[in-house]
Design an enzyme around this catalytic site. Structure first.
Site, mmCIF file in Angstrom:
data_model
loop_
_atom_site.group_PDB
_atom_site.id
_atom_site.type_symbol
_atom_site.label_atom_id
_atom_site.label_comp_id
_atom_site.label_asym_id
_atom_site.label_seq_id
_atom_site.Cartn_x
_atom_site.Cartn_y
_atom_site.Cartn_z
ATOM 1 N N GLU A 5 94.793 -48.788 72.625
ATOM 2 C CA GLU A 5 95.831 -48.212 73.475
ATOM 3 C C GLU A 5 95.252 -47.079 74.320
ATOM 4 O OE1 GLU A 5 99.529 -49.005 70.357
ATOM 5 O OE2 GLU A 5 99.203 -46.991 71.183
ATOM 6 N N ILE B 245 92.219 -54.818 76.883
ATOM 7 C CA ILE B 245 92.439 -56.007 76.077
ATOM 8 C C ILE B 245 91.673 -57.182 76.688
ATOM 9 C CG2 ILE B 245 94.153 -57.572 75.095
ATOM 10 C CD1 ILE B 245 94.174 -54.585 74.094
ATOM 11 N N GLN C 198 46.887 -52.609 77.162
ATOM 12 C CA GLN C 198 47.304 -52.227 75.814
ATOM 13 C C GLN C 198 48.659 -51.534 75.803
ATOM 14 O OE1 GLN C 198 43.991 -49.975 74.172
ATOM 15 N NE2 GLN C 198 43.346 -51.774 73.001
ATOM 16 N N GLU D 259 84.785 -52.938 69.288
ATOM 17 C CA GLU D 259 84.859 -53.215 67.843
ATOM 18 C C GLU D 259 84.213 -52.104 67.008
ATOM 19 O OE1 GLU D 259 84.356 -57.216 66.349
ATOM 20 O OE2 GLU D 259 84.595 -58.007 68.384
#
Length: 381
Positions: A127, A157, A277, A362
């Site tokens: 939200e 969303i 390298q 998440e």
């Protein structure tokens, strides 16, 4: 061809190797897709993945268990080829995760559609005033005759605006804070739901702010029990958080592949860059981070598949390390491309934009650090 020797690790069974090979073949024929119309691309990807059977692991029917290793393998493979394909797959799983774990027989009718690619799912938790702080959810679900009436806003969303069905979290008030939330299954065509804003982000995919004005949902829309929405949401994230790490891993593998091809083809003073390298040191660091991320991701997935009730620590470690390491690997790959690395249309430039959101959604990286710290402190006590 990316390194696939990890498939021989003891985390996997023969069915996982068969799945990985089949999906790799499909990706070679179907990806990447045209991203110029993101909505159309996502709809097409869901339909195509469903028709090919690759969305079946995204959910679990009655009596079935989610196979987290398969979820991770699919996300890693898709993300390596096309981040939008990974997104399209992932949202079918996350969007219907609550139904897979806690849904009724009636609610699982939607799950059948999303697993077949005939409906698009979304997970509506965030939200404007509550991202990581889920307990601060303000959307209200008032108990009325025959069901609930929802009012409030959700933002950022994924699949907002193109989804056919949403799992939405709202405050039903059984207790203060996190203990007063519930989850509902909400069809996209309900009266009172509007798409208030489409949100443009660094790596385009369908995102929206939703507005709910007196949305009525029958009692049958409640997923699980009233007041257990927070526990439900955390259970879903406990499963799918590892798969975010898997997607990051796929992007990191692709970046390493792109870097290897670049340094062998590009010459400086008549010699391939790969002979330097300093360049070899970068490649070594990149390979190390890829393998370490893979070990953490598939440890978490394997642990969950072995029947662990919760894998909060393992999943948090997998997501945190894999997403942060992927950002570093992709940045190194871009650097090895020189000026071409920031040129629009180059794969490493695309990956650089794609990876950034994975360190946020998440559960942002610092949230994962809190989860890990609280878990190990609890064990120490």
């Amino acid at each position: 061809m990316s390194d696939s020797s990890f498939l021989n690790w003891p985390f996997f069974e023969e069915r996982h190797r068969v799945l990985a090979a089949a999906l790799e073949g499909w990706c070679a024929s179907h990806l990447p897709v045209d991203h110029s119309d993101v909505d159309a691309a996502c709809k097409g990807l869901v339909a195509a993945l469903g028709a090919a059977g690759f969305l079946q692991p995204s959910g679990a029917g009655a009596g079935e268990k989610l196979d987290v290793r398969s979820l991770c393998l699919i996300r890693e493979t898709l993300a390596r080829h096309d981040a939008l394909a990974d997104f399209s797959f992932a949202m079918q799983g996350l969007g219907m995760g609550a139904v897979s774990l806690f849904g009724t027989e009636e609610q699982r009718l939607w799950l059948e559609k999303t697993r077949a690619g005939k409906a698009i799912a979304a997970f509506a938790l965030t939200e404007p005033g509550s991202g990581s702080d889920v307990a601060n959810t303000a959307t209200l679900a008032e108990k009325v005759e025959g069901g609930y009436r929802l009012s409030g806003e959700k933002t950022y969303i994924s699949n907002g605006g193109i989804a056919d069905v949403y799992v939405i979290f709202a405050r039903t008030g059984e207790a203060p804070g996190a203990r007063g939330l519930s989850a509902f299954l909400m069809p996209a065509d309900v009266a009172g739901l509007t798409i208030a804003e489409r949100i443009e982000v660094i790596a385009p995919h369908p995102l929206a702010r939703l507005k709910l004005e007196g949305v009525f949902l029958p009692e049958s829309a409640l997923i699980g029990k009233a007041g257990e929405g927070f526990k439900l949401a955390m259970s879903v994230l406990d499963v799918f958080r590892s798969t975010v790490g898997a997607a990051a891993l796929g992007m990191a593998r692709r970046a390493l592949d792109e870097a290897l091809a670049r340094v062998q083809a590009r010459k400086i003073q008549g010699e391939p860059l790969a002979n330097l390298q300093m360049v070899q040191g970068h490649l070594a660091d990149m390979a190390l981070k890829v393998d370490a991320a893979a070990l953490l991701v598939y440890r978490a997935a394997w642990t969950k598949d072995q029947g662990a009730a919760r894998v909060s620590r393992e999943a948090a470690m997998a997501k945190l390390y894999a997403t942060e390491a992927a950002q570093e690997v992709i940045d190194a790959a871009l650097q090895l491309h020189g000026g071409d690395g920031v040129r629009h249309g180059m794969k490493v430039e695309e990956l650089y934009r794609d990876i950034r959101a994975l360190r946020i959604y998440e559960g942002a990286s610092d949230v994962q650090r809190v989860v890990i710290a609280r878990t190990i402190l609890g064990e120490a006590r």
